[in-house]
Design an enzyme around this catalytic site. Structure first.
Site, PDB file in Angstrom:
ATOM      1  N   HIS A 133     -37.212   2.806  25.204  1.00 30.18           N
ATOM      2  CA  HIS A 133     -36.572   1.655  25.832  1.00 30.18           C
ATOM      3  C   HIS A 133     -36.779   1.763  27.344  1.00 30.18           C
ATOM      4  O   HIS A 133     -36.920   2.845  27.889  1.00 30.18           O
ATOM      5  CB  HIS A 133     -35.071   1.691  25.492  1.00 30.18           C
ATOM      6  CG  HIS A 133     -34.296   0.493  25.900  1.00 30.18           C
ATOM      7  ND1 HIS A 133     -33.870   0.278  27.193  1.00 30.18           N
ATOM      8  CD2 HIS A 133     -33.802  -0.556  25.178  1.00 30.18           C
ATOM      9  CE1 HIS A 133     -33.167  -0.836  27.253  1.00 30.18           C
ATOM     10  NE2 HIS A 133     -33.119  -1.370  26.043  1.00 30.18           N
ATOM     11  N   ASP A 210     -31.832  10.125  23.815  1.00 33.70           N
ATOM     12  CA  ASP A 210     -31.249   8.788  23.821  1.00 33.70           C
ATOM     13  C   ASP A 210     -30.832   8.474  22.382  1.00 33.70           C
ATOM     14  O   ASP A 210     -31.670   8.202  21.525  1.00 33.70           O
ATOM     15  CB  ASP A 210     -32.279   7.782  24.334  1.00 33.70           C
ATOM     16  CG  ASP A 210     -31.814   6.335  24.242  1.00 33.70           C
ATOM     17  OD1 ASP A 210     -30.724   6.082  23.677  1.00 33.70           O
ATOM     18  OD2 ASP A 210     -32.546   5.442  24.711  1.00 33.70           O
ATOM     19  N   GLN A 213     -29.367   4.124  19.365  1.00 29.72           N
ATOM     20  CA  GLN A 213     -29.559   3.529  18.046  1.00 29.72           C
ATOM     21  C   GLN A 213     -29.252   4.512  16.911  1.00 29.72           C
ATOM     22  O   GLN A 213     -29.230   4.121  15.750  1.00 29.72           O
ATOM     23  CB  GLN A 213     -31.013   3.036  17.898  1.00 29.72           C
ATOM     24  CG  GLN A 213     -31.414   1.953  18.864  1.00 29.72           C
ATOM     25  CD  GLN A 213     -30.690   0.635  18.633  1.00 29.72           C
ATOM     26  OE1 GLN A 213     -30.144   0.374  17.554  1.00 29.72           O
ATOM     27  NE2 GLN A 213     -30.668  -0.208  19.652  1.00 29.72           N
ATOM     28  N   LYS A 236     -22.824  -0.291  20.642  1.00 31.12           N
ATOM     29  CA  LYS A 236     -23.690  -0.243  19.467  1.00 31.12           C
ATOM     30  C   LYS A 236     -23.032   0.536  18.329  1.00 31.12           C
ATOM     31  O   LYS A 236     -23.644   0.776  17.288  1.00 31.12           O
ATOM     32  CB  LYS A 236     -25.038   0.380  19.830  1.00 31.12           C
ATOM     33  CG  LYS A 236     -25.859  -0.437  20.831  1.00 31.12           C
ATOM     34  CD  LYS A 236     -27.179   0.236  21.131  1.00 31.12           C
ATOM     35  CE  LYS A 236     -27.914  -0.431  22.284  1.00 31.12           C
ATOM     36  NZ  LYS A 236     -28.444  -1.761  21.940  1.00 31.12           N
ATOM     37  N   CYS A 374     -36.994  -4.869  25.570  1.00 30.77           N
ATOM     38  CA  CYS A 374     -37.020  -3.808  26.591  1.00 30.77           C
ATOM     39  C   CYS A 374     -37.978  -2.680  26.221  1.00 30.77           C
ATOM     40  O   CYS A 374     -37.705  -1.506  26.470  1.00 30.77           O
ATOM     41  CB  CYS A 374     -35.617  -3.250  26.840  1.00 30.77           C
ATOM     42  SG  CYS A 374     -34.491  -4.445  27.566  1.00 30.77           S
TER      43      CYS A 374
END
Length: 416
Positions: A133, A210, A213, A236, A374
């Site tokens: 991202h 990261d 998700q 999220k 993104c």
């Protein structure tokens, strides 16, 4: 004959029916049609318990934290710090000192890049992956330019999986930081976390994961993952906007310089010099997002009621249904075909622009994401400018998938 798999699915379906009823947003019509929400990779809907908990705080518990001398301030501080412990437990951090409250995943990455980046020197290498991202690209680009470091990218295979040979080639003795996503927000691919972390550690590099998700898909255990830093956003994860978490190893956080300055992160301030607070407050300048912390705690309490493995299985079954139906449409091309992926499906349709498809789906009450998501460098690699992305969560069901497919076919009929 008794089928254990069917029994499990029936159990999951029953649980999911109860879950669906806890999301008020699903009880509305969009353009006179029942809402079909397939944009959970952008943000999940919020359960009523989270909405109610934040409303209660703003209605009856409003106060600033840590230094008030009255009942409301004491109560707010208690709830705020209880949220830190809930989050610590959720990711299995060794200490609450390793749980830094941020504005979200992007804020956490920027904090690490700016603060840990202090230790990087000219010629040092920072390794990312091609599926990142923008949040996990641009912060490192800025640091690399400032420090005259070298950026390298681990390659992504045509099916959306990480090229393990590229991991070995790109991470070397010059590598100081390896920052990568646990799950692609556009392809859905899960990355080989353990292989990348092991390789990074073999050359003495620190790792940042990261997990934006990932946290709603799999159990997160930072100690087992053995990462140095991990970031995610509450929105999220069925929680509020504008709140996130940075996990960092205590020894690293202690030696890192302060990132932002102001109230809460100080110990003593004189006219000429200041000293700074201990962890985690060292990195939490100013009035925090108190309602965000409390709302995130409520979201985790909500999620912890369920077996995350069963929820993941439910999403995977719906994704298989969606993909099978999409593949029956001749014009559709799906990007990200790894068998090890989250329920995120990106696709294009020959002869049709992704924005036009999105608009027609919206007219049918179907919410999806269109555009570059993104991930412009990754799309360029695939010679694309954008895709349609449908992302599934725990509150979706088979009817949602059927309505979505009907709407895609209607878009085809209107645009071709």
């Amino acid at each position: 004959m008794h089928n254990p798999k069917n029994s499990l699915q029936n159990s999951v379906n029953g649980v999911l029916a109860d879950i669906r009823g806890q999301f008020p947003a699903l009880n509305q019509k969009i353009r006179d049609k029942n809402l079909i929400y397939l944009d959970s990779a952008a943000t999940t809907l919020k359960p009523k318990c989270v909405i109610d908990r934040m409303t209660k705080f703003y209605s009856y518990e409003t106060a600033n934290v840590h230094r008030g001398a009255h009942y409301l301030a004491d109560a707010a501080t208690s709830e705020f710090e209880n949220a830190r412990e809930t989050i610590r437990n959720f990711i299995n951090a060794a200490s609450i000192e390793e749980v830094i409250f941020t504005g979200g995943t992007t804020a956490g990455i920027n904090l690490v890049a700016a603060s840990y980046g202090h230790f990087l020197n000219e010629g040092d290498e920072i390794v990312l992956t091609e599926l990142e991202h923008h949040s996990n690209i641009v912060a490192w680009q800025v640091l690399a330019e400032q420090k005259k470091c070298v950026l390298k990218y681990i390659a992504v295979l045509p099916n959306g999986e990480i090229d393990l040979n590229s991991v070995d080639k790109k991470i070397n003795a010059k590598t100081k930081v390896v920052a990568f996503s646990a799950c692609s927000n556009i392809l859905g691919s899960f990355t080989p976390i353990q292989e990348i972390v092991t390789k990074a550690k073999s050359v003495g590099a620190v790792t940042l994961l990261d997990a934006a998700q990932f946290v709603s898909q799999k159990k997160v255990d930072v100690q087992k993952l053995d990462v140095d830093f991990l970031v995610f956003s509450a929105h999220k994860l069925f929680g509020p906007f504008g709140f996130g978490v940075l996990y960092g190893r205590k020894d690293l956080l202690n030696k890192m310089p302060v990132y932002q300055t102001g109230g809460s992160m100080i110990d003593r301030v004189d006219y000429q010099k200041s000293t700074f607070n201990h962890l985690p407050f060292k990195f939490e300048a100013g009035t925090p997002h108190i309602a965000g912390a409390i709302g995130t705690s409520a979201a985790l309490d909500f999620l912890n009621q369920f077996n995350i493995t069963e929820l993941f299985s439910h999403e995977q079954n719906l994704m298989k249904m969606l993909v099978d139906e999409l593949r029956s449409i001749r014009e559709v091309e799906i990007f990200g075909t790894s068998e090890n992926k989250a329920a995120i499906v990106s696709f294009t349709m020959q002869g049709m622009h992704h924005s036009d498809i999105g608009q027609i789906l919206d007219q049918q009450g179907v919410a999806v994401r269109v555009g570059h998501h993104c991930t412009q460098p990754l799309l360029k690699k695939f010679n694309l400018t954008g895709t349609v992305r449908a992302s599934i969560s725990i509150y979706n069901n088979e009817n949602d998938i059927s309505r979505f497919i009907e709407s895609v076919k209607k878009a085809k009929g209107m645009l071709l």
